[in-house]
Design a protein around this motif. Structure first.
Motif, short mmCIF file in Angstrom:
data_model
loop_
_atom_site.label_atom_id
_atom_site.label_comp_id
_atom_site.label_asym_id
_atom_site.label_seq_id
_atom_site.Cartn_x
_atom_site.Cartn_y
_atom_site.Cartn_z
N ASP A 1 0.86 -1.18 0.00
CA ASP A 1 0.00 0.00 0.00
C ASP A 1 0.89 1.23 0.00
N VAL A 2 0.55 2.19 -0.84
CA VAL A 2 1.35 3.41 -0.99
C VAL A 2 0.45 4.62 -0.76
N ASN A 3 0.95 5.59 -0.01
CA ASN A 3 0.20 6.83 0.14
C ASN A 3 0.04 7.50 -1.22
N GLU A 4 -1.18 7.84 -1.53
CA GLU A 4 -1.47 8.49 -2.82
C GLU A 4 -0.70 9.80 -2.97
N GLN A 5 -0.43 10.49 -1.85
CA GLN A 5 0.28 11.77 -1.90
C GLN A 5 1.79 11.60 -1.99
N ASN A 6 2.26 10.38 -2.17
CA ASN A 6 3.70 10.13 -2.28
C ASN A 6 4.00 9.60 -3.69
N PRO A 7 4.04 10.50 -4.68
CA PRO A 7 4.24 10.05 -6.07
C PRO A 7 5.59 9.38 -6.30
N GLN A 8 6.60 9.72 -5.51
CA GLN A 8 7.90 9.06 -5.66
C GLN A 8 7.79 7.57 -5.35
N ALA A 9 7.09 7.23 -4.28
CA ALA A 9 6.92 5.82 -3.91
C ALA A 9 6.08 5.10 -4.96
N LEU A 10 5.03 5.73 -5.42
CA LEU A 10 4.18 5.14 -6.46
C LEU A 10 5.01 4.81 -7.70
N GLY A 11 5.79 5.77 -8.16
CA GLY A 11 6.64 5.57 -9.34
C GLY A 11 7.68 4.48 -9.12
N PHE A 12 8.26 4.43 -7.92
CA PHE A 12 9.25 3.42 -7.58
C PHE A 12 8.64 2.02 -7.71
N TYR A 13 7.49 1.81 -7.09
CA TYR A 13 6.87 0.48 -7.13
C TYR A 13 6.37 0.14 -8.54
N GLU A 14 5.84 1.11 -9.25
CA GLU A 14 5.43 0.85 -10.64
C GLU A 14 6.63 0.42 -11.48
N HIS A 15 7.75 1.10 -11.29
CA HIS A 15 8.98 0.76 -12.02
C HIS A 15 9.42 -0.68 -11.74
N LEU A 16 9.17 -1.17 -10.53
CA LEU A 16 9.55 -2.52 -10.17
C LEU A 16 8.53 -3.58 -10.60
N GLY A 17 7.40 -3.15 -11.16
CA GLY A 17 6.43 -4.12 -11.66
C GLY A 17 5.15 -4.24 -10.87
N PHE A 18 4.92 -3.35 -9.92
CA PHE A 18 3.66 -3.34 -9.18
C PHE A 18 2.65 -2.49 -9.93
N GLU A 19 1.36 -2.84 -9.78
CA GLU A 19 0.31 -2.03 -10.39
C GLU A 19 -0.79 -1.75 -9.37
N VAL A 20 -1.42 -0.60 -9.53
CA VAL A 20 -2.51 -0.21 -8.63
C VAL A 20 -3.74 -1.05 -8.95
N VAL A 21 -4.31 -1.65 -7.91
CA VAL A 21 -5.51 -2.48 -8.09
C VAL A 21 -6.68 -1.98 -7.24
N GLY A 22 -6.45 -0.95 -6.43
CA GLY A 22 -7.52 -0.43 -5.59
C GLY A 22 -7.06 0.80 -4.83
N ARG A 23 -8.03 1.39 -4.13
CA ARG A 23 -7.76 2.62 -3.39
C ARG A 23 -8.64 2.67 -2.15
N SER A 24 -8.08 3.15 -1.05
CA SER A 24 -8.84 3.40 0.17
C SER A 24 -8.72 4.88 0.50
N PRO A 25 -9.81 5.53 0.90
CA PRO A 25 -9.76 6.97 1.17
C PRO A 25 -9.01 7.34 2.45
N LEU A 26 -8.83 6.37 3.36
CA LEU A 26 -8.16 6.62 4.64
C LEU A 26 -6.95 5.70 4.80
N ASP A 27 -5.98 6.15 5.59
CA ASP A 27 -4.82 5.30 5.87
C ASP A 27 -5.16 4.34 7.01
N GLY A 28 -4.17 3.58 7.45
CA GLY A 28 -4.38 2.58 8.49
C GLY A 28 -4.77 3.14 9.85
#
Length: 148
Positions: A104-131
């Motif tokens: 799970d990646v914070n939506e407001q952290n585009p660096q982390a999103l890009g990092f995981y996408e680069h490694l082969g992860f893809e977004v499959v869902g979204r939750s409006p709140l964190d843990g």
């Protein structure tokens, strides 16, 4: 770079890396958020995961990854070691040795999103709140086939 399981004696080093990393990458968090998270991480979150540390040849911990139940629950890199492949090595270990396929990646952290996408992860869902129930949306990601 050596990968080894972290121990309780590493926790103060790990929380320092966590805090400096969060301050460098999570600009959406308030000072109060960071102050509230710190004791939770030290007091229970570290103990809830299998923690792997990335350690330099000189013995300095420069990053860590926590895995539980096939999820990468935490990945933090010393800001001074970013861009040197530490995160990739920790994720490779998490996926190949610990069976991690989700993160799970914070939506407001585009660096982390890009990092995981680069490694082969893809977004499959979204939750409006964190843990913690705060309004920091999470993107749920799954490893496609294999690490890129």
């Amino acid at each position: 770079m050596d990968m080894r399981l972290a121990t309780k004696s590493d926790y103060l080093t790990l929380i320092d890396i966590w805090e400096r990393s969060v301050r460098a990458t999570h600009d959406f968090l308030s000072e109060r958020d960071i102050e509230e998270l710190r004791p939770l991480i030290l007091g229970s979150y570290f103990d809830a995961v299998e923690l792997t540390s990335a350690v330099t040849a000189t013995g300095r911990i420069v990053g860590f990854c926590g895995v539980q139940g096939g999820n990468i629950e935490m990945l933090f890199i010393d800001p001074d070691a970013r861009g040197q492949g530490v995160g990739r090595l920790l994720v490779q270990r998490a996926t190949t040795t610990q069976g991690a396929t989700k993160v799970d990646v914070n939506e407001q952290n585009p660096q982390a999103l890009g990092f995981y996408e680069h490694l082969g992860f893809e977004v499959v869902g979204r939750s409006p709140l964190d843990g913690q129930g705060k309004p920091y949306p999470l993107l749920h990601m799954v490893l496609r086939v294999g690490l890129n």
